[in-house]
Design a protein around this motif. Structure first.
Motif, PDB file in Angstrom:
ATOM      1  N   THR A  77       0.714  -0.773   0.042  1.00  0.00           N
ATOM      2  CA  THR A  77      -0.267   0.101  -0.091  1.00  0.00           C
ATOM      3  C   THR A  77       0.880   1.251  -0.136  1.00  0.00           C
ATOM      4  OG1 THR A  77      -1.989  -0.764   1.682  1.00  0.00           O
ATOM      5  CG2 THR A  77      -1.942   1.385   1.406  1.00  0.00           C
ATOM      6  N   LYS A  78       0.766   1.988  -1.075  1.00  0.00           N
ATOM      7  CA  LYS A  78       1.350   2.897  -0.507  1.00  0.00           C
ATOM      8  C   LYS A  78       0.989   4.036  -0.823  1.00  0.00           C
ATOM      9  CE  LYS A  78       3.866   3.616  -5.020  1.00  0.00           C
ATOM     10  NZ  LYS A  78       4.981   3.209  -4.758  1.00  0.00           N
ATOM     11  N   PRO A  79       2.373   4.623   0.156  1.00  0.00           N
ATOM     12  CA  PRO A  79       1.286   6.110   1.765  1.00  0.00           C
ATOM     13  C   PRO A  79       1.414   6.964   1.100  1.00  0.00           C
ATOM     14  CG  PRO A  79       3.469   4.832   2.611  1.00  0.00           C
ATOM     15  CD  PRO A  79       3.318   4.104   1.012  1.00  0.00           C
ATOM     16  N   GLY A 203      -2.754   4.820   4.630  1.00  0.00           N
ATOM     17  CA  GLY A 203      -3.462   4.502   3.476  1.00  0.00           C
ATOM     18  C   GLY A 203      -4.129   3.652   3.575  1.00  0.00           C
ATOM     19  N   ASP A 204      -5.445   2.584   2.980  1.00  0.00           N
ATOM     20  CA  ASP A 204      -6.140   1.519   3.550  1.00  0.00           C
ATOM     21  C   ASP A 204      -5.870   0.332   2.872  1.00  0.00           C
ATOM     22  OD1 ASP A 204      -7.500   3.043   5.298  1.00  0.00           O
ATOM     23  OD2 ASP A 204      -8.500   4.026   4.200  1.00  0.00           O
ATOM     24  N   ALA A 205      -5.288  -0.415   3.305  1.00  0.00           N
ATOM     25  CA  ALA A 205      -5.041  -1.735   2.423  1.00  0.00           C
ATOM     26  C   ALA A 205      -6.195  -3.026   3.473  1.00  0.00           C
ATOM     27  CB  ALA A 205      -3.843  -2.476   3.226  1.00  0.00           C
ATOM     28  N   PRO A 206      -7.241  -4.530   2.725  1.00  0.00           N
ATOM     29  CA  PRO A 206      -7.797  -5.137   2.986  1.00  0.00           C
ATOM     30  C   PRO A 206      -7.262  -5.589   3.943  1.00  0.00           C
ATOM     31  CG  PRO A 206      -6.806  -5.525  -0.072  1.00  0.00           C
ATOM     32  CD  PRO A 206      -6.043  -4.109   1.011  1.00  0.00           C
ATOM     33  N   ASP A 263       5.290  -0.887   1.449  1.00  0.00           N
ATOM     34  CA  ASP A 263       5.647  -0.393   0.037  1.00  0.00           C
ATOM     35  C   ASP A 263       7.454  -0.794  -0.280  1.00  0.00           C
ATOM     36  OD1 ASP A 263       6.085   0.915  -2.314  1.00  0.00           O
ATOM     37  OD2 ASP A 263       5.582   2.921  -1.463  1.00  0.00           O
ATOM     38  N   GLU A 264       7.717  -1.879  -0.885  1.00  0.00           N
ATOM     39  CA  GLU A 264       9.164  -1.223  -1.404  1.00  0.00           C
ATOM     40  C   GLU A 264      10.101  -0.870  -1.551  1.00  0.00           C
ATOM     41  OE1 GLU A 264      10.478  -3.832   1.169  1.00  0.00           O
ATOM     42  OE2 GLU A 264       9.185  -4.983   2.095  1.00  0.00           O
ATOM     43  N   SER A 265       8.986  -0.137  -2.482  1.00  0.00           N
ATOM     44  CA  SER A 265       9.628   1.064  -3.201  1.00  0.00           C
ATOM     45  C   SER A 265      10.725   2.009  -2.479  1.00  0.00           C
ATOM     46  CB  SER A 265       8.897   1.564  -4.588  1.00  0.00           C
ATOM     47  OG  SER A 265       7.791   2.566  -4.047  1.00  0.00           O
TER      48      SER A 265
END
Length: 813
Positions: A77-79, A203-206, A263-265
């Motif tokens: 999930t990208k903050p 952010g929201d994630a499932p 978010d590993e990026s």
């Protein structure tokens, strides 16, 4: 984390993280635990050992590690990060503000902006003397004014990660906020340059709607292995009352990075892999205690974004985080599968791992669920690193806010952050709870340790029990990569607690190493020997038995054949005690000591006496060396008057010096024979100890452990041992111990050298313990009588060489 200052590191260069953008997840997985090597090319990397490679295998496979809890549907999930410049303004008199007499020099108000984490960073000077206060707005309205504390810890001084770091505050955690007010006070009315407010929406994630509450805590000490049994199921007893065998400390349920949506990026470096940790530091993240269980993952994502994008760190600063409900989250990338250097306590990151409780515990205690989770993750990490959480340790600062670089500090193995840095962390109310966490972690750790009953030694006529080339003891199947073989030693009494064996590796298809440990215990952080194509390598080991008189031999990297020869056993019901002596030469065919001055011919032998042994001696411990061999040959030791066993102890190459340790039974004449198989050679023997009835110490087998590693500065001076340098270490054992059973490995030698390992209380002997050539990996087993406490010294005669030490047990009353 808090206050700011940094001392320059006086440490020598070492393997460090490379700051580079990791483009794909596949690349990150492949190189996550590979340190950047400097210096000469490494021809043989097989002895790096399972402390790193088992972790690398688990990560490199791209799979979740056993013991983790990853909710279904886990995805990155990208903050969202909002940065607001802070400039000097006149006081606005915003509602709710209560400026000091001097008034704020800057104010910011932002509404209708969703965020979970907030903080202030500066591209200019430090925040010394600057006071920053904020209010956040959420469902309950505006919060009270809260001060932001300067973030004074992070990467170790002098590292590339520190070079890219920015000045800032510790993150304010305010899950689900939609507004913020900020005011800045400055004594001289000026602001640092480049001051900015960072607002991070996690952010929201499932998976946030399904926070993990339980998961089967499975051990992640060993990779998933393919096991080949030896088929000898009836030879040994089904239970062993003499041994207390456990399976180690299991990993608690941990939410992996993919599980909380990392978010590993955002990572821009490859983590620095370590050989293990020496201690644990307990933290709190400050500011928020009102979050729900469904908001925890979002907070962790927000901390990751703030640490990387706002503060400029490589990754999240903590190795693990724990929420107030007891859920454990993997922090810095690689912490779940291996040992990686984090940025939680500047100056001590290389020697400690950090566990942070999400929340502010200045005026409230850690919840019981959080205390339990922190204790369990510390006990598990301590088991993987091989230290007792209840013991003490000496740490060396690399430059912290509390201790200048080079300061040696004696502390408990589990401490609060404030013990390492000038900070109030983990909070005034929570800090007294650290002692209880330490005690609980130590109890869990001790309950999971393998320790056999003390035993005395019975020598045996050496005999082969396994040979994968011929099918002896089982099938003719060689050991493949990441596979193990269960070995039953036939003919042992039910009271046997440990065995002395020799393991030989041959026919390897590539570089690899072997590990031997009691069956039923986790794969240890140790190794027995390394080999490569074209080499035949033998190594002795004294190791404890599993619950059914069984051992496990594990092969790491390529296919290899093994043979196992048994030489004797320790038993709780009787035998001979061990006495170590200063090395004394009893044979040297080069000088005529103990035998005529002449090489032992091919298919010939030399016989010599071992004087000075007591009348009750049953075996002698010898260091035997071969030199000036005309061609490759194998040397076998056995008592005079007995048939020569088909179990070589030492494999020699032409024109080079090699050495090993061997335990040989002795009769009343105290004479020993050494036989050379295929070539003429000179042979040397030094007596280093003996087993005698009614005398000496008993042996207590422990789980094999890597206890010293110069590559990482693990329990020993960091850096290779160079010519003329003597380094030492204290091997972990009870204070009553007066000796150790250990394996020492030499790796990455820059030139042929002679390595000597000896008790620190003794003068350095003339006989070497290992004789590595350049870029060769060699190992040997040693039984050392160390006197009071297991203090050991190491020296080398030429070039530079790294040394690894594994302990398999100790001697004592």
């Amino acid at each position: 984390m808090s206050t700011l200052t940094a001392a320059a590191s006086a440490r020598p260069p070492r393997d460090r993280p490379v700051r580079r953008r990791v483009v794909t997840a596949g690349l990150a997985l492949a190189c996550a635990l590979v340190p950047v090597q400097t210096g000469a090319a490494r021809a043989d990397t097989a002895a790096d050992g399972p402390a790193l490679t088992s972790a690398a295998a688990a990560v490199g496979a791209g799979t979740d590690v056993a013991g983790t809890s990853t909710p279904p549907g886990g995805r990155a999930t990208k903050p969202r990060i909002t940065t607001i410049p802070i400039t000097a303004t006149a006081p606005s008199g915003a509602k709710g503000a209560a400026p000091s007499a001097a008034g704020p020099v800057a104010q910011v108000t932002r509404q209708r902006t969703s965020f979970d984490v907030a903080g202030v960073t500066s591209s200019g000077a430090a925040l010394d003397g600057i006071r920053i206060e904020v209010q956040t707005h959420g469902a309950a309205g505006w919060s009270p004014w809260t001060g932001l504390e300067a973030e004074g810890d992070g990467p170790d001084p002098g590292t590339p990660e520190a070079a890219g770091a920015r000045v800032g505050t510790a993150p304010l955690l305010a899950a689900g906020s939609d507004g913020i007010r900020l005011r800045v006070f400055s004594p001289d009315g000026t602001l640092p340059g480049g001051l900015g407010l960072s607002l991070v929406d996690g952010g929201d994630a499932p998976q946030d709607a399904r926070p993990p509450r339980s998961a089967a805590p499975l051990s992640v000490t060993a990779p998933r292995l393919r096991t080949v049994a030896d088929g000898a199921t009836a030879a040994g007893p089904t239970s062993r009352a003499a041994s207390a065998v456990t399976s180690g400390v299991s990993a608690p349920a941990i939410v992996s990075r993919s599980g909380w949506g990392a978010d590993e990026s955002l990572r821009d470096c490859v983590p620095t892999a370590l050989g293990g940790f020496k201690a644990a530091a307990v933290h709190h993240t400050v500011n928020s205690n009102s979050y729900t269980s469904t908001q925890s993952a979002s907070l962790v994502r927000g901390i990751l974004a703030y640490h990387t994008k706002s503060l400029g760190w490589c990754d999240i600063g903590y190795n693990f985080l724990v929420d107030r409900f007891g859920t454990i989250f993997e922090g810095r990338y690689g912490s779940l599968a291996g040992f990686v250097q984090a940025a939680h306590a500047g100056g001590f990151n290389r020697e400690t791992f950090g566990v942070s409780v999400i929340g502010d515990f200045t005026r409230s205690s850690f919840p019981s669920a959080a205390v339990s989770a922190v204790s369990r993750v510390i006990a598990w990490q301590a088991d993987r690193s091989g230290f007792d959480p209840g013991a003490g340790v000496t740490l060396t600062s690399e430059g912290s806010t509390r201790y200048p670089a080079g300061t040696r500090v004696v502390l408990p193995r589990v401490v609060g952050h404030r013990n390492l840095s000038l900070t109030s962390c983990p909070g005034d109310t929570a800090y007294p709870q650290v002692a209880g966490i330490r005690s609980s972690a130590a109890s869990t750790w001790r309950a999971g340790q393998y320790r056999a009953a003390p035993g005395l030694y019975t020598p045996l006529t050496a005999r082969r029990v396994v040979d994968t080339r011929t099918g002896l003891g089982g099938s003719t199947t060689a050991l493949g990569p990441d596979s193990s073989r269960v070995i039953t030693i036939p003919g042992l009494p039910s009271t046997a607690t440990a065995v002395t064996i020799s393991v030989t590796a041959s026919g390897a298809t590539g570089g690899t190493y072997l590990v031997v440990h009691p069956d039923g215990t986790p794969l240890p952080t140790s190794s027995l020997l390394s080999t490569s194509p074209g080499r035949t390598v033998a190594a002795p080991i004294t190791v404890g038995l599993g619950p059914s008189a069984r051992l496990r031999v594990y092969n790491r990297l390529s296919t290899v054949h093994i043979t196992v020869d048994v030489q004797g056993y320790y038993s709780s019901s009787g035998g001979a005690g061990f006495t170590g002596v200063a090395p004394r030469r009893v044979l040297d065919t080069r000088t005529g000591t103990g035998a005529p001055r002449a090489q032992v011919p091919a298919r010939g032998s030399v016989t010599f006496a071992v004087p000075g042994l007591p009348s009750t001696a049953r075996s002698v411990v010898l260091n035997i060396s071969g030199a000036n061999a005309r061609a490759s040959t194998a040397v076998t030791a056995h008592p005079v008057g007995t048939a020569r066993p088909g179990t070589p102890n030492l494999h020699l190459s032409a024109a080079r010096l090699s050495t090993t340790s061997v335990v040989v039974p002795v009769g009343s004449d105290r004479r020993v024979t050494l036989y050379s198989d295929l070539a003429a050679t000179d042979l040397v023997a030094d007596v280093v100890g003996y087993h005698a009835t009614g005398l000496g110490a008993r042996f207590t087998a422990t789980a094999p452990r890597r206890v010293a590693d110069t590559r990482w500065g693990w329990n020993i001076r960091l850096g290779p041992v160079t010519s003329g340098l003597v380094v030492g270490t204290y091997l972990p054992a009870p204070s009553t111990a007066n000796g150790v059973a250990m394996n020492v490995t030499a790796i990455y030698a820059t030139a042929p050298t002679l390595v000597t390992v000896y008790p620190a209380a003794q003068t350095r002997p003339t006989s070497p313990s290992l004789t590595p050539s350049a870029n060769e990996t060699v190992s040997t087993a040693l039984l050392l009588s160390t006197g009071v406490g297991p203090h050991v010294s190491y020296s080398s005669t030429a070039g530079a060489v790294h040394l690894l030490t594994d302990v398999t047990g100790y001697f004592g009353p």
